[in-house]
Design an enzyme around this catalytic site. Structure first.
Site, PDB file in Angstrom:
ATOM      1  N   SER A  95       0.865  -1.169   0.000  1.00 46.17           N
ATOM      2  CA  SER A  95       0.000   0.000   0.000  1.00 46.17           C
ATOM      3  C   SER A  95       0.909   1.228   0.000  1.00 46.17           C
ATOM      4  O   SER A  95       2.127   1.097   0.019  1.00 46.17           O
ATOM      5  CB  SER A  95      -0.864   0.008   1.256  1.00 46.17           C
ATOM      6  OG  SER A  95      -0.027   0.246   2.370  1.00 46.17           O
ATOM      7  N   LYS A  96       0.300   2.386  -0.014  1.00 38.64           N
ATOM      8  CA  LYS A  96       1.100   3.622  -0.027  1.00 38.64           C
ATOM      9  C   LYS A  96       2.095   3.657   1.121  1.00 38.64           C
ATOM     10  O   LYS A  96       3.229   4.080   0.964  1.00 38.64           O
ATOM     11  CB  LYS A  96       0.179   4.827   0.072  1.00 38.64           C
ATOM     12  CG  LYS A  96      -0.278   5.289  -1.272  1.00 38.64           C
ATOM     13  CD  LYS A  96      -0.548   6.762  -1.287  1.00 38.64           C
ATOM     14  CE  LYS A  96      -0.763   7.186  -2.737  1.00 38.64           C
ATOM     15  NZ  LYS A  96      -1.718   8.213  -2.922  1.00 38.64           N
ATOM     16  N   ARG A  97       1.613   3.191   2.262  1.00 41.51           N
ATOM     17  CA  ARG A  97       2.436   3.190   3.465  1.00 41.51           C
ATOM     18  C   ARG A  97       3.735   2.400   3.243  1.00 41.51           C
ATOM     19  O   ARG A  97       4.773   2.680   3.814  1.00 41.51           O
ATOM     20  CB  ARG A  97       1.596   2.548   4.570  1.00 41.51           C
ATOM     21  CG  ARG A  97       2.202   2.356   5.910  1.00 41.51           C
ATOM     22  CD  ARG A  97       1.104   1.908   6.872  1.00 41.51           C
ATOM     23  NE  ARG A  97       0.474   0.654   6.471  1.00 41.51           N
ATOM     24  CZ  ARG A  97       0.961  -0.548   6.775  1.00 41.51           C
ATOM     25  NH1 ARG A  97       2.064  -0.658   7.460  1.00 41.51           N
ATOM     26  NH2 ARG A  97       0.332  -1.639   6.394  1.00 41.51           N
TER      27      ARG A  97
END
Ligand code: GLU
Length: 480
Positions: free
Chosen positions: A253-255
């Site tokens: 994910s972006k994280r």
């Protein structure tokens, strides 16, 4: 077309053609870039062709900005297609023609079931706790009974008996019971082709021999086989590559850094050759080799060496590799890349000359820019708190003495300056650090910098003496 294996070497003799087929609904993310890379490498390794196809049939979500960002990212990584890209939407007519042909040959049928009818059946199946499957009574209806005045979709007649097998180059043998494949739609009621149809037609027309893509498309491959068999087209080799996960093993994910390639370039200051090398090693390996350049990659790459389990994205590893490539990179090129990261005017020649000492410890272009900032700082220099702390009265006195000494330095070069300051430290019975520390603070405004003699040489006599004078225990400009 009841069952059979998808491999069989029918494409074995043809020159390899691969493709990268992004949907332009967002930026070129790290997974997409790796898919592109594997396709590019496979084609290069086999002396074949690597093509691009923009899957822009989702008219609402596809944007020009996304298309530009994808091309921009690909060209930054050196993964441009060997031919101008194909735009899928522009080929809708051809897709519809193929649907018509499948209808003509009885491999597809017009299905007049309405959305409401389907919803009812789905709900009934749910209530009866049995899996829902489209069993359209239109499947076997005689075409002469097809109404002309009612909306319909076109569905493939998927085989109901037997099983289908794909000898996937990454996943190995994958078998699916044909009873699990439904009569999927190839043409919507408004006459537009579905993604499933478009992919197959385009791959065929582009002469694609090897479909290398994310394993989230593995299920689709079995539907695509139904169309391929209906058209009696060659079945490509498939290689479904596992997705990339975050360092913690969870879906990326972006994280985790599931960012656009442009973010790695612009915000994280990563070099394209570093990302290329990193993506290559993400899921593929050649022994313990970590540093693999483009040419070597082309020689070594084989899709069969791609692992079956998801690989984990590790930013620290990427940054380490980037540090390696920074040190290998041409200094003038790096200066060009660092230039616009600096505030105010910077002299490209000075920046280039500074690169060898700046890049020793840098991980990315931001580190380089940060390290270079002192070169172009205007007097009076802004001081970090730590640097300020070093400039005690005693230290300012020493700076005055250094100023006097260096003013007499006839040749402003590394050896001369080093010899001079070392001699001075000896005469004063001080460690060199006692002179170097305040000197560094005065010259750079910081407590860390490249070697102090390098700093003096890069700044030059005039600027160095002026910066020292500005912090020395005498009024600037006067004789010390
Ligand atoms: N357009 C699809 C995607 O971006 C890829 C389709 C394919 O490679 O067959 O996921």
């Amino acid at each position: 077309m009841a069952s059979g294996s998808a491999s069989g070497g029918s494409t074995g003799k043809k020159p390899v053609v691969t493709r990268f087929a992004p949907s332009p609904t967002g930026f070129l993310h790290i997974g997409g870039a790796r898919t592109a890379l594997f396709n590019w490498l496979y084609a290069r390794h086999h002396g074949g062709k690597y093509l691009l196809r923009v899957e822009d049939t989702d008219r609402v979500r596809s944007t020009v900005e996304a298309i530009d960002a994808i091309f921009d990212g690909l060209s930054w990584l050196g993964l441009e297609g060997d031919e101008p890209p194909v735009f899928q939407f522009a080929r809708s007519q051809r897709h519809a023609e193929v649907a018509a042909e499948l209808l003509r040959h009885g491999h597809a049928y017009r299905c007049y079931l309405t959305t409401e009818e389907l919803a009812e059946r789905r709900q009934k199946a749910q209530e009866e706790r049995r899996p829902f499957r489209i069993e359209s009574e239109w499947r076997d209806a005689d075409p002469s009974t097809w109404p002309e005045d009612k909306p319909y979709v076109v569905r493939m007649k998927a085989p109901r008996e037997g099983e289908s097998v794909i000898e996937d180059l990454v996943q190995g043998t994958v078998t699916v019971q044909n009873s699990e494949i439904d009569d999927f739609v190839i043409l919507r009621s408004d006459g537009t082709p579905t993604y499933m149809l478009a992919v197959v037609v385009d791959d065929n027309d582009m002469g694609v021999t090897h479909v290398i893509r994310g394993d989230d498309h593995l299920n689709n491959a079995f539907r695509q086989l139904v169309i391929l068999r209906g058209m009696d087209w060659d079945i490509p080799e498939y290689a479904h590559v596992p997705l990339i996960h975050g360092a913690d093993g969870a879906k990326m994910s972006k994280r985790h850094g599931a960012l656009g390639v442009d973010t790695y370039r612009d915000e994280l200051g990563i070099l394209p050759e570093a990302l290329f090398n990193y993506l290559l090693r993400l899921g593929w390996g050649h022994g313990d080799e970590e540093i693999i350049d483009r040419d070597q990659a082309v020689t070594w790459f084989d899709i069969a060496d791609v692992g079956k389990s998801p690989s984990r994205f590790d930013l620290a590893k990427l940054q380490n590799l980037n540090g390696h490539y920074l040190r290998e990179a041409d200094d003038a090129r790096l200066a060009g890349l660092v230039m616009h990261r600096l505030e105010g005017d910077a002299d490209p020649d000075l920046l280039t000359r500074a690169m060898p000492v700046l890049k020793v410890r840098a991980k990315d272009l931001n580190d380089l820019a940060e390290g270079a900032a002192f070169l172009f700082a205007k007097r009076p220099l802004a001081m970090t708190e730590k640097a300020q702390g070093l400039l005690t009265d005693e230290a300012r006195g020493r700076l005055a003495a250094i100023h006097e000494r260096l003013s007499g330095e006839s040749e402003w070069n590394l050896e001369g300056l080093e010899a001079n300051l070392k001699a001075m430290a000896e005469e004063l019975e001080l460690g060199l650090g006692k002179l170097a520390q305040p000197l560094r603070a005065a010259l750079t405004g910081q407590t860390t910098s490249p070697g102090i003699f390098d700093v003096l040489v890069l700044l030059g006599r005039e600027e160095s003496l002026a910066r020292i004078a500005a912090q020395a225990d005498v009024p600037a400009g006067s004789q010390v």
